[in-house]
Design a protein around this motif. Structure first.
Motif, short mmCIF file in Angstrom:
data_model
loop_
_atom_site.label_atom_id
_atom_site.label_comp_id
_atom_site.label_asym_id
_atom_site.label_seq_id
_atom_site.Cartn_x
_atom_site.Cartn_y
_atom_site.Cartn_z
N GLU A 294 63.08 -24.00 6.19
CA GLU A 294 64.02 -23.17 6.94
C GLU A 294 65.34 -23.91 7.17
O GLU A 294 66.42 -23.34 7.02
N ALA A 295 65.26 -25.19 7.51
CA ALA A 295 66.46 -25.99 7.72
C ALA A 295 67.28 -26.09 6.43
O ALA A 295 68.52 -25.99 6.46
N ARG B 64 67.34 -23.91 4.10
CA ARG B 64 67.93 -22.58 3.89
C ARG B 64 69.22 -22.44 4.70
O ARG B 64 70.22 -21.90 4.20
N TYR B 65 69.21 -22.91 5.94
CA TYR B 65 70.42 -22.89 6.76
C TYR B 65 71.54 -23.70 6.09
O TYR B 65 72.70 -23.27 6.05
N ASN C 164 72.93 -21.85 3.20
CA ASN C 164 73.79 -20.77 3.68
C ASN C 164 75.16 -21.29 4.11
O ASN C 164 76.18 -20.65 3.86
N ALA C 165 75.18 -22.44 4.77
CA ALA C 165 76.46 -23.03 5.19
C ALA C 165 77.32 -23.37 3.98
O ALA C 165 78.53 -23.10 3.97
N HIS D 3 78.48 -24.15 12.35
CA HIS D 3 77.42 -23.71 13.25
C HIS D 3 76.10 -23.52 12.50
O HIS D 3 75.04 -23.96 12.96
N THR D 4 76.17 -22.91 11.34
CA THR D 4 74.97 -22.65 10.55
C THR D 4 74.29 -23.96 10.14
O THR D 4 73.07 -24.10 10.27
N ALA D 5 75.06 -24.92 9.68
CA ALA D 5 74.50 -26.21 9.27
C ALA D 5 73.91 -26.96 10.47
O ALA D 5 72.84 -27.56 10.37
N VAL E 62 72.67 -25.67 13.22
CA VAL E 62 71.42 -25.01 13.59
C VAL E 62 70.30 -25.45 12.63
O VAL E 62 69.17 -25.66 13.05
N GLY E 63 70.64 -25.63 11.37
CA GLY E 63 69.65 -26.13 10.41
C GLY E 63 69.12 -27.51 10.81
O GLY E 63 67.92 -27.78 10.72
N VAL F 284 66.77 -26.96 13.74
CA VAL F 284 65.50 -26.37 13.29
C VAL F 284 64.59 -27.47 12.73
O VAL F 284 63.40 -27.54 13.05
#
Length: 125
Positions: free
Chosen positions: A6-7, A9-10, A13-14, A40-42, A44-45, A48
């Motif tokens: 999941e991390a 994937r974040y 996405n970043a 922010h996306t990275a 949060v990864g 996670v």
């Protein structure tokens, strides 16, 4: 899906946000809205991945100080990477929208370092 996947994937996405929406030109991103979103996306990864390893906190929300404290008891190397990722991804990119592409690259590299460290710890366990 496990937390390391999941991390990652974040983080993917970043990178995609920066590549496809922030429009890099001569070493700078032109649209800071997407720099902020990618930072922010990275970040949060990173959280996670760390949450998968560190587990739950007793009471209240987890904050940067909680993560610092937990990592300082485990290993100083990922602590340094976390401090760098927090400063670069969360503060410089997410809040300030720093358009310098090399800043984003450094932040994403720190995020990847942390995620790989968590992955190595969870494989050993």
């Amino acid at each position: 899906m496990n937390t390391v996947q999941e991390a990652k994937r974040y983080l993917d996405n970043a990178r995609e946000i920066l590549r496809e929406k922030a429009h890099k030109e001569e070493g700078y991103y032109l649209d800071t809205k997407y720099v902020k979103m990618a930072g922010h996306t990275a970040y949060v990864g990173v959280l996670v991945a760390l949450d998968g390893l560190l587990g739950k906190k007793g009471k209240g929300r987890k904050g940067v100080d909680w993560y610092n404290q937990q990592l300082s008891g485990l290993d100083k190397r990922p602590l340094r990477s976390f401090v760098g990722a927090y400063d670069t991804l969360h503060l410089s990119m997410s809040y300030d929208g720093n358009p310098l592409a090399s800043v984003a690259a450094a932040g994403l590299a720190e995020a990847e370092t942390i995620i790989k460290w968590v992955e190595s710890r969870t494989v050993e366990a």
